[in-house]
Design an enzyme around this catalytic site. Structure first.
Site, PDB file in Angstrom:
ATOM      1  CB  VAL A 191      43.115  25.411  11.434  1.00  0.00           C
ATOM      2  CG1 VAL A 191      44.179  25.427  12.514  1.00  0.00           C
ATOM      3  CG2 VAL A 191      42.066  26.478  11.701  1.00  0.00           C
ATOM      4  N   GLY A 192      44.683  23.408   9.629  1.00  0.00           N
ATOM      5  CA  GLY A 192      45.782  22.452   9.471  1.00  0.00           C
ATOM      6  C   GLY A 192      46.662  22.809   8.282  1.00  0.00           C
ATOM      7  CG  HIS A 200      52.548  47.164   4.850  1.00  0.00           C
ATOM      8  ND1 HIS A 200      51.929  47.092   6.081  1.00  0.00           N
ATOM      9  CD2 HIS A 200      51.954  48.191   4.191  1.00  0.00           C
ATOM     10  CE1 HIS A 200      50.991  48.011   6.154  1.00  0.00           C
ATOM     11  NE2 HIS A 200      50.987  48.705   5.022  1.00  0.00           N
ATOM     12  CG  ASP A 258      41.800  17.566   4.180  1.00  0.00           C
ATOM     13  OD1 ASP A 258      40.761  18.066   3.692  1.00  0.00           O
ATOM     14  OD2 ASP A 258      42.038  17.556   5.402  1.00  0.00           O
ATOM     15  CG  HIS A 259      39.721  13.400   4.037  1.00  0.00           C
ATOM     16  ND1 HIS A 259      41.008  13.597   4.522  1.00  0.00           N
ATOM     17  CD2 HIS A 259      38.894  13.461   5.111  1.00  0.00           C
ATOM     18  CE1 HIS A 259      40.948  13.734   5.837  1.00  0.00           C
ATOM     19  NE2 HIS A 259      39.683  13.661   6.212  1.00  0.00           N
ATOM     20  NE  ARG A 302      54.826  47.814  10.386  1.00  0.00           N
ATOM     21  CZ  ARG A 302      53.875  48.727  10.224  1.00  0.00           C
ATOM     22  NH1 ARG A 302      52.785  48.450   9.540  1.00  0.00           N
ATOM     23  NH2 ARG A 302      54.004  49.922  10.764  1.00  0.00           N
ATOM     24  CB  CYS A 308      41.977  21.080   5.251  1.00  0.00           C
ATOM     25  SG  CYS A 308      42.411  22.314   6.481  1.00  0.00           S
ATOM     26  N   GLY A 309      39.272  20.903   6.176  1.00  0.00           N
ATOM     27  CA  GLY A 309      38.005  21.055   6.882  1.00  0.00           C
ATOM     28  C   GLY A 309      37.836  22.457   7.435  1.00  0.00           C
ATOM     29  CB  THR A 310      39.294  24.232  10.151  1.00  0.00           C
ATOM     30  OG1 THR A 310      40.630  23.681  10.177  1.00  0.00           O
ATOM     31  CG2 THR A 310      38.362  23.366  10.974  1.00  0.00           C
ATOM     32  CG  HIS A 317      48.603  45.686   5.389  1.00  0.00           C
ATOM     33  ND1 HIS A 317      47.905  46.179   6.456  1.00  0.00           N
ATOM     34  CD2 HIS A 317      48.477  46.615   4.395  1.00  0.00           C
ATOM     35  CE1 HIS A 317      47.377  47.357   6.153  1.00  0.00           C
ATOM     36  NE2 HIS A 317      47.698  47.643   4.886  1.00  0.00           N
ATOM     37  CG  ASN A 318      49.891  40.399   6.709  1.00  0.00           C
ATOM     38  OD1 ASN A 318      48.665  40.384   6.612  1.00  0.00           O
ATOM     39  ND2 ASN A 318      50.509  41.077   7.656  1.00  0.00           N
TER      40      ASN A 318
HETATM   41  C1  RB5 Z   1      40.153  16.288   8.665  1.00  0.00           C
HETATM   42  O1  RB5 Z   1      39.199  15.605   9.381  1.00  0.00           O
HETATM   43  C2  RB5 Z   1      40.398  17.664   9.285  1.00  0.00           C
HETATM   44  O2  RB5 Z   1      41.056  17.511  10.489  1.00  0.00           O
HETATM   45  C3  RB5 Z   1      41.199  18.530   8.345  1.00  0.00           C
HETATM   46  O3  RB5 Z   1      40.523  18.652   7.141  1.00  0.00           O
HETATM   47  C4  RB5 Z   1      41.472  19.952   8.799  1.00  0.00           C
HETATM   48  O4  RB5 Z   1      40.298  20.581   9.195  1.00  0.00           O
HETATM   49  C5  RB5 Z   1      42.564  20.132   9.742  1.00  0.00           C
HETATM   50  O5  RB5 Z   1      42.904  21.240  10.151  1.00  0.00           O
END
Ligand code: RB5
Length: 149
Positions: free
Chosen positions: A69-70, A133, A8-9, A136, A65-67, A98-99
């Protein structure tokens, strides 16, 4: 082996760096990420990338992305995708061994470019071990299919 990369951005700079790095390892890279800093929605990118894997147009995916996570949350909603967000190499290697992960996610706002390259190397060089594995991973997939007993 073909690798799909998406971002993403929040991760445009890291995407270009990692794309070049993966190409230098000898892989073909498909870029489905944004090339602009204009705000966009990471689930849209995750879906585009994961569809390439599901349609067998790519073997593995790298999503930034930023983290991270998303991207991992969105990717794991897609049937057949096993995405892991990592910030250290042990997990980046083991998530394949393993996964049988097929997507690696990380965050430009969390790790530096050298760590990102190490994660990519660990992920791409690893191989699924199968055996216990596989049992699982099959259980995980049965949860997704609604056949888990
Ligand atoms: C964007 O601001 C941020 O939310 C996205 O890049 C990401 O970190 C989401 O999980």
């Amino acid at each position: 082996m073909k690798i799909v990369i998406g971002n993403d951005h929040a991760a445009v700079d890291m995407k270009w760096n990692i794309k070049e790095y993966i190409e230098s390892m000898g892989y073909e890279v498909i870029n489905v990420g944004t090339n602009e800093n204009k705000s966009c929605d990471y689930p849209d990118i995750a879906v585009m990338a994961c569809e390439k894997i599901i349609k067998k147009e790519a073997d593995l995916g790298i999503l930034i992305c930023g983290t991270g996570v998303g991207m991992s949350l969105a990717s794991n909603k897609i049937r057949g995708i096993r995405a892991c967000v990592c910030s250290e190499t042990y997990s980046a290697r083991l998530c394949r061994v393993h996964n049988n992960a097929n997507v690696l996610c990380f965050g430009e706002r969390v790790i530096g470019i050298e760590t990102a390259k190490e994660l990519v190397t660990a992920f791409l060089n690893a191989k699924f071990e199968g055996g216990k594995h596989e049992v699982r991973v099959n259980k995980i997939m049965s949860i997704e299919e609604g056949t888990y007993k």
